[in-house]
Design a protein around this motif. Structure first.
Motif, PDB file in Angstrom:
ATOM      1  N   PRO A   7       0.821  -1.208   0.000  1.00 33.99           N
ATOM      2  CA  PRO A   7       0.000   0.000   0.000  1.00 33.99           C
ATOM      3  C   PRO A   7       0.853   1.256   0.000  1.00 33.99           C
ATOM      4  N   PRO A   8       0.309   2.410  -0.369  1.00 34.57           N
ATOM      5  CA  PRO A   8       1.107   3.642  -0.470  1.00 34.57           C
ATOM      6  C   PRO A   8       1.750   4.047   0.858  1.00 34.57           C
ATOM      7  N   GLN A   9       1.145   3.676   1.986  1.00 34.07           N
ATOM      8  CA  GLN A   9       1.706   4.048   3.286  1.00 34.07           C
ATOM      9  C   GLN A   9       2.933   3.222   3.666  1.00 34.07           C
ATOM     10  N   TYR A  10       3.126   2.096   2.994  1.00 33.62           N
ATOM     11  CA  TYR A  10       4.166   1.164   3.441  1.00 33.62           C
ATOM     12  C   TYR A  10       5.547   1.809   3.485  1.00 33.62           C
ATOM     13  N   ASP A  37       6.132   5.085   3.504  1.00 30.45           N
ATOM     14  CA  ASP A  37       6.053   6.415   4.104  1.00 30.45           C
ATOM     15  C   ASP A  37       6.807   6.392   5.427  1.00 30.45           C
ATOM     16  N   PRO A  38       7.778   7.290   5.646  1.00 26.19           N
ATOM     17  CA  PRO A  38       8.540   7.298   6.902  1.00 26.19           C
ATOM     18  C   PRO A  38       7.659   7.355   8.142  1.00 26.19           C
ATOM     19  N   ALA A  39       6.482   7.949   8.017  1.00 26.49           N
ATOM     20  CA  ALA A  39       5.581   8.044   9.175  1.00 26.49           C
ATOM     21  C   ALA A  39       5.066   6.668   9.600  1.00 26.49           C
ATOM     22  N   TYR A  40       5.175   5.685   8.709  1.00 25.17           N
ATOM     23  CA  TYR A  40       4.664   4.338   8.991  1.00 25.17           C
ATOM     24  C   TYR A  40       5.795   3.320   9.163  1.00 25.17           C
ATOM     25  N   LYS A  41       7.015   3.796   9.345  1.00 17.81           N
ATOM     26  CA  LYS A  41       8.158   2.880   9.339  1.00 17.81           C
ATOM     27  C   LYS A  41       8.119   1.854  10.471  1.00 17.81           C
ATOM     28  N   ASP A  42       7.397   2.154  11.543  1.00 16.93           N
ATOM     29  CA  ASP A  42       7.295   1.220  12.660  1.00 16.93           C
ATOM     30  C   ASP A  42       5.948   0.511  12.708  1.00 16.93           C
ATOM     31  N   LYS A  43       5.159   0.655  11.657  1.00 17.36           N
ATOM     32  CA  LYS A  43       3.829   0.075  11.619  1.00 17.36           C
ATOM     33  C   LYS A  43       3.829  -1.259  10.878  1.00 17.36           C
ATOM     34  N   THR A  44       2.952  -2.155  11.327  1.00 22.30           N
ATOM     35  CA  THR A  44       2.684  -3.374  10.565  1.00 22.30           C
ATOM     36  C   THR A  44       1.357  -3.203   9.837  1.00 22.30           C
ATOM     37  N   PHE A  45       1.160  -4.000   8.796  1.00 20.25           N
ATOM     38  CA  PHE A  45       0.019  -3.793   7.902  1.00 20.25           C
ATOM     39  C   PHE A  45      -0.841  -5.050   7.800  1.00 20.25           C
ATOM     40  N   PRO A  46      -2.154  -4.856   7.637  1.00 27.05           N
ATOM     41  CA  PRO A  46      -3.046  -5.996   7.414  1.00 27.05           C
ATOM     42  C   PRO A  46      -2.838  -6.559   6.006  1.00 27.05           C
ATOM     43  N   VAL A  47      -3.276  -7.799   5.812  1.00 32.04           N
ATOM     44  CA  VAL A  47      -3.002  -8.506   4.562  1.00 32.04           C
ATOM     45  C   VAL A  47      -4.290  -9.123   4.020  1.00 32.04           C
ATOM     46  N   VAL A  48      -4.441  -9.064   2.711  1.00 35.03           N
ATOM     47  CA  VAL A  48      -5.528  -9.772   2.035  1.00 35.03           C
ATOM     48  C   VAL A  48      -4.927 -10.689   0.972  1.00 35.03           C
ATOM     49  N   GLN A  53     -10.305   5.968   2.969  1.00 33.18           N
ATOM     50  CA  GLN A  53     -11.563   5.226   2.828  1.00 33.18           C
ATOM     51  C   GLN A  53     -11.373   3.726   3.038  1.00 33.18           C
ATOM     52  N   VAL A  54     -10.185   3.250   2.694  1.00 37.74           N
ATOM     53  CA  VAL A  54      -9.863   1.827   2.799  1.00 37.74           C
ATOM     54  C   VAL A  54      -8.567   1.683   3.582  1.00 37.74           C
ATOM     55  N   ALA A  55      -8.508   0.690   4.451  1.00 38.65           N
ATOM     56  CA  ALA A  55      -7.292   0.423   5.225  1.00 38.65           C
ATOM     57  C   ALA A  55      -6.138   0.064   4.288  1.00 38.65           C
ATOM     58  N   PRO A  56      -4.901   0.355   4.689  1.00 38.01           N
ATOM     59  CA  PRO A  56      -3.742   0.084   3.823  1.00 38.01           C
ATOM     60  C   PRO A  56      -3.347  -1.400   3.852  1.00 38.01           C
ATOM     61  N   PHE A  57      -4.078  -2.200   3.104  1.00 38.69           N
ATOM     62  CA  PHE A  57      -3.826  -3.632   3.059  1.00 38.69           C
ATOM     63  C   PHE A  57      -2.641  -3.960   2.151  1.00 38.69           C
ATOM     64  N   ILE A  58      -1.799  -4.901   2.588  1.00 38.26           N
ATOM     65  CA  ILE A  58      -0.873  -5.569   1.677  1.00 38.26           C
ATOM     66  C   ILE A  58      -1.702  -6.578   0.888  1.00 38.26           C
ATOM     67  N   PHE A  61       7.937  -8.905   4.849  1.00 40.84           N
ATOM     68  CA  PHE A  61       7.288  -7.598   4.906  1.00 40.84           C
ATOM     69  C   PHE A  61       6.808  -7.306   6.325  1.00 40.84           C
ATOM     70  N   ARG A  62       6.506  -6.050   6.578  1.00 38.67           N
ATOM     71  CA  ARG A  62       5.981  -5.651   7.883  1.00 38.67           C
ATOM     72  C   ARG A  62       4.481  -5.954   7.922  1.00 38.67           C
ATOM     73  N   ALA A  63       4.179  -7.225   7.867  1.00 37.49           N
ATOM     74  CA  ALA A  63       2.796  -7.674   7.912  1.00 37.49           C
ATOM     75  C   ALA A  63       2.407  -7.970   9.351  1.00 37.49           C
ATOM     76  N   ASP A  64       1.192  -7.630   9.694  1.00 39.22           N
ATOM     77  CA  ASP A  64       0.694  -7.893  11.038  1.00 39.22           C
ATOM     78  C   ASP A  64       0.500  -9.398  11.206  1.00 39.22           C
ATOM     79  N   PRO A  65       1.081 -10.012  12.232  1.00 38.78           N
ATOM     80  CA  PRO A  65       0.968 -11.466  12.391  1.00 38.78           C
ATOM     81  C   PRO A  65      -0.374 -11.921  12.952  1.00 38.78           C
TER      82      PRO A  65
END
Length: 359
Positions: free
Chosen positions: A127-130, A132-143, A174-179, A221-225
């Motif tokens: 996703p576009p946020q992946y 982004d430096p503001a999200y460097k410590d964030k994990t992402f949901p996956v579909v 509008q939509v969560a930043p899914f991998i 990837f920084r995917a949420d486990p």
């Protein structure tokens, strides 16, 4: 086709020999023109819809099953399962897909399934946020996105335009930043659908999709486990798989999305699970739901036309007990990407209510 037609016109009057030979030669020219015309139309349709990913897939000559190990019950753990703690990460190499129908920001890797014995490509879009430096410590949901059968891992990105439709919606919130990931599901070289099941001696398709592919994503990837942050979606035979996998593995997937799917594996007569009475029974999502010891914490979104998935969704809704939920959307039109593509924004908006963005 134009070349074969031009060649026939050029050579038509130049054929020499007895009249029977001339007639036979001209018949061969006409047949050649017809064959090339049919092949041209097929290639055009296939390129537009990405039904087959390769000539091996079309001809049924490419098997992606390296081995068929017996998969122990505790090896089936998916995203967030405890066996990941002892797992050694396997870092994959990624490259562009190299198909003009697929956006340049979609990557692909060749994965050797450590548990399933399946080898195949997996497409990944971030996703576009992946980055982004503001999200460097964030994990992402996956579909996980599953094509129909026959189908290509490219179809969701190339024909349904999933990433192109969702990117601006993710940017606007509008939509969560899914991998988004799309693994190969056409695994057998004999033109047989796996039914996304583990079939002893044949294929561990379930384990490939619910274990090996998620583990690869977690490794690279920084995917949420957490299983609360994973979903699986599919159309047609892939919709059957998405419903089956999400109900079968609520410890791996929070939600399942079915676009014109079915419950009875017999709806696809080339499916392995349709050929064996026991597999047919245990692979039916309705039976999985009814026989669950406790209702799974699974949110299902089912779309379908009358006679094309709607009734199956209604049966699931009638059988569901909390915390299982079933949302149904009736559609109109053919069993085709023309119906499924416009549904993408809506189903991911719904999914965001189940798996919201984390800030």
């Amino acid at each position: 086709m134009p070349i074969s037609l031009a060649a026939a016109l050029l050579l038509w009057s130049r054929v020499r020999g007895p009249k029977p030979v001339q007639a036979l030669s001209r018949i061969v020219m006409l047949l050649f023109c017809q064959i090339t015309a049919v092949l041209t139309v097929f290639v055009m349709v296939n390129n537009a819809n990405l039904i087959y990913g390769s000539w091996d897939d079309l001809l049924g000559t490419g098997s992606h099953v390296r081995s068929v190990p017996n998969v122990a019950a505790n090896e089936g753990g998916g995203s967030g399962s405890s066996d990941n703690k002892q797992h050694t990460k396997v870092i994959q190499q990624f490259k562009p897909v190299g198909d003009p129908k697929v956006p340049n920001d979609v990557q692909t890797t060749d994965l050797k399934g450590a548990v399933s014995g399946v080898d195949g490509e997996v497409l990944v879009w971030l996703p576009p946020q992946y980055n982004d430096p503001a999200y460097k410590d964030k994990t992402f949901p996956v579909v996980e996105l599953l094509p129909g059968w026959p189908g290509s891992s490219k179809t969701w990105f190339g024909t349904l335009r999933v990433s192109e439709q969702l990117k601006p919606m993710m940017q606007s919130g509008q939509v969560a930043p899914f991998i988004l990931i799309s693994p190969r599901t056409n695994l057998l070289g004999d033109s047989t659908d796996t039914g996304c099941a583990d079939v002893p001696g044949k294929v561990n398709a379930d384990t490939w999709l619910s274990k090996d592919v998620p583990q690869m994503v977690l490794d690279n990837f920084r995917a949420d486990p957490s299983s609360d942050r994973w979903a699986v979606a599919g159309y047609s035979a892939g919709a059957h798989c998405a419903t089956k996998l999400s109900l079968e593995h609520p410890d791996r997937y929070r939600a399942g999305i079915s676009l014109s799917g079915y419950n009875d594996p017999g709806a696809e007569d080339k499916s392995l699970t349709a050929k064996d009475p026991h597999l047919k029974e245990i692979s039916n999502p309705l039976n999985i739901l009814k026989s669950a010891k406790t209702p799974p914490k699974t949110a299902l979104y089912v779309t379908g036309n009358k006679g094309d998935g709607l009734e199956g969704g209604e049966a699931l809704k009638a059988a569901a007990k909390a915390p299982t939920t079933v949302t149904i959307q009736e559609t109109t039109g053919a069993h085709s990407s023309d119906v499924w593509k416009p549904l993408v924004p809506g189903i991911f908006t719904w999914l965001t209510t189940i798996i919201p963005a984390q800030h």
